[in-house]
Scaffold this motif. Structure first.
Motif: not given
Lengths: 333, 276
Positions: A26, A30, A289-290, A293-294, A296, A298, A301-302, A305, A308
């Motif tokens: 991870x 990026x 998570x979705x 994404x939609x 943006x 960050x 998301x980090x 992920x 999980x």
């Protein structure tokens, strides 16, 4: 005793190592990309019409770099990242749902995901293995053939297709189940329980439908070979009841590979639950998570992920630790 | 149990159909399906447009065949690479043993346990749909070689104790030659079955990503086709000819390949431990 301790230490070391590899991935991904998240975010803010002066942009860039952990040498960044993920779980505020901390959002979503995953994986595992045991021990009956055909058709279909088809049929065409989740009822009331079951039903069914086929097919293979083993033949000739032969002679011996595989499959099932949650707008980590994404987002998301991966590794560790309980022959050397 | 030729025949027919509609039809496609507005929009299926047209004015049939072609190409190349790497590393780890084995086994276990979808989502969302199929392919190879490697390692462990391997070793054969000439022949059938299964994993993951809007928009795959159809409300507007064909073709791909690999496994007694 020392033997157990050695096994435990080895397994825990393996766990730590797996988590480290995951987190390192991870961290690296990026940084390998051509896009700089800070610049991307600044660009997005500008394009949304925010007018900023030169020095304001600079200050913002610094603040964002700091928030994303992009300051300092690569090693400092890495250590900082490890510390944030493993010790404090602090990923800063969510950018989409400012200023709620990412940690809090994940804390709310995690029970939903694990509830769904635990229930559906267990149901699929129990049902699949039970059916597999039955058809493996009577391979020529009509039921066996039919069940096998069903498993062969359902097992290879990808999660999202099945989830999509189910949601089209039951939420859109027939409107039996809801398209979105709105949970009602006071905490700890029956209404709440009912509401949760109602909303989790379709996602759970989609995960069960895709996974039970594998358990059934592998259990069938295992139990049909076991039926030819001498000790099973002897038990049968001895006149033991069929149920006793199945439950005491065949089942315990077939259980072991199935539990091992459960541990291996958890990661894959987690992938599936992400998709199922998104398709059914189920309020778990997948939907989070979705959203990330939609929007943006960050930080979110980090956070999702990283956590999980830690969560799946932990679940795998737990299954592995349960393993020796099932088979007294297993000795840790 | 379904009879063997039945499984094989049905699988072959399904895959033949897919290849006909996908790669073969794409060869003779009269137009580039990536270009929008080449036809009137939202036409019902007709003699001129076999599956009608999309809301973006593409011919649905040609779009479908390009999508199937691209999905299959990605699947086949990733699966071939992952299987080759997996067999190679698995054999090496199992045959060599010791430190090499421990390091490689650890790597395999780590990669198997890590859920790959979140990582792929991270990667593709940061590049915002500009991830090239190549990048997705590389990541998929990284996450798919450990499955065959782990099993091949177990086979190699037991095989290196066999007489014929010992004999080869005593006659002074090199490690590479022992692996290639003595062990690989036993694993061919198994490797083919694994190859087919990996195609399915790859197609599934790529289309899941595309379904989330994370694949490259410029390369039509089955997943991006479903994504665009949903995005342009094909479901609510009842434009089944846009949404159903990709869904049906992906189901046909999966059931067909699975039947093939299953029949193959039965015929070759693919359980590698049975190679005696």
């Amino acid at each position: 005793m020392a033997r157990h301790a050695r096994f435990l230490i080895g397994r825990l070391a393996g766990y730590v190592a797996v988590v480290l590899v995951g987190i390192t991935f991870i961290f690296i991904i990026p940084r390998l990309l051509p896009v700089n998240p800070v610049e991307a975010m600044l660009g997005r803010m500008m394009s949304q019409g925010a007018y900023m002066q030169e020095d304001q942009v600079k200050a913002l860039r610094e603040a964002l770099s700091d928030a994303f952990g992009l300051n300092g040498t690569l090693l400092e960044q890495y250590l900082g990242f490890l510390r944030r993920t493993l010790l404090s779980q602090d990923f800063g505020p969510s950018l989409a749902m400012y200023p709620t901390p990412v940690k809090e959002l994940i804390g709310q979503a995690l029970p939903w995901t694990f509830g769904l995953l635990l229930a559906s994986v267990l149901i699929a595992w129990v049902v699949g293995n039970a059916l597999g045991l039955i058809i493996g021990t009577m391979p020529d009956s009509r039921t066996s053939r039919m069940l096998e055909a069903v498993a062969i058709i359902f097992y290879p279909i990808p999660y999202f297709i099945l989830a999509l088809v189910l949601s089209i049929l039951f939420s859109y065409v027939w409107k039996v189940f809801p398209l979105t989740t709105t949970v009602r009822g006071a905490p700890w009331s029956w209404e709440l329980v009912w509401s949760i079951v109602y909303h989790s039903f379709l996602p759970a069914v989609s995960i069960i439908a895709v996974t039970f086929g594998w358990w059934m097919l592998s259990m069938r293979a295992l139990s049909s070979t076991l039926m030819d083993e001498d000790f099973v033949v002897y038990a049968r000739l001895k006149g033991l009841a069929r149920s006793r032969v199945l439950l005491r002679y065949v089942l315990p011996n077939a259980m072991l590979p199935q539990v091992t595989f459960l541990a291996l499959q958890l990661g894959l099932m987690f992938n599936g639950s992400i998709i199922a949650e998104i398709v059914f707008s189920y309020p778990g980590v997948g939907s989070l998570i979705y959203t990330a994404i939609l929007q943006g987002d960050y930080n979110l998301l980090m956070g999702t992920v990283s956590l999980s991966i830690v969560a799946v590794a932990t679940a795998t560790l737990l299954v592995d630790l349960l393993y020796p309980l099932l088979d007294p022959r297993i000795r840790h050397r | 149990m379904m009879r063997l030729p039945g499984k094989l025949a049905l699988g072959a027919v399904l895959i033949g159909l897919i290849i006909l509609v996908g790669p073969l039809a794409a060869l003779v496609a009269p137009e580039d399906p990536r270009v929008w507005q080449t036809h009137p929009r939202n036409q019902w299926p007709s003699a001129e447009h076999l599956l009608g047209t999309t809301a973006l004015g593409q011919d649905t049939f040609w779009l479908l065949s390009w999508s199937v072609r691209n999905s299959l190409m990605l699947g086949v190349s990733v699966a071939a690479l992952a299987t080759l790497i997996g067999v190679g590393i698995g054999l090496l780890a199992g045959y060599r043993g010791g430190m090499v084995d421990r390091v490689l086994s650890f790597l395999m276990d780590a990669l198997i346990v890590i859920p790959s979808l979140p990582l792929l989502i991270l990667l593709s969302s940061m590049t915002k749909g500009q991830t090239s199929l190549l990048a997705v392919g590389i990541i998929l190879v990284i996450f798919n070689w450990p499955f065959p490697a782990r099993q091949i390692r177990a086979v190699a462990l037991s095989m290196r104790e066999r007489d014929f391997v010992n004999l080869a070793w005593y006659s002074g054969e090199s490690v590479g030659r022992i692996l290639w000439r003595q062990m690989v022949p036993y694993l061919r059938g198994w490797a083919v079955a694994n190859f087919i299964n990996t195609i399915l994993v790859v197609v599934a993951v790529e289309s899941s990503l595309a379904f989330l809007g994370l694949s490259n928009d410029n390369v039509p795959t089955i997943g991006t086709m479903i994504y665009w159809a949903l995005k342009y409300q094909a479901l609510i507007a009842g434009r089944w000819w846009w949404l159903l064909p990709p869904i049906i073709s992906i189901i046909v791909i999966f059931v067909g390949f699975f039947l093939l690999s299953n029949a193959l496994a039965d015929r070759l007694r693919v359980n590698p431990m049975a190679a005696r």
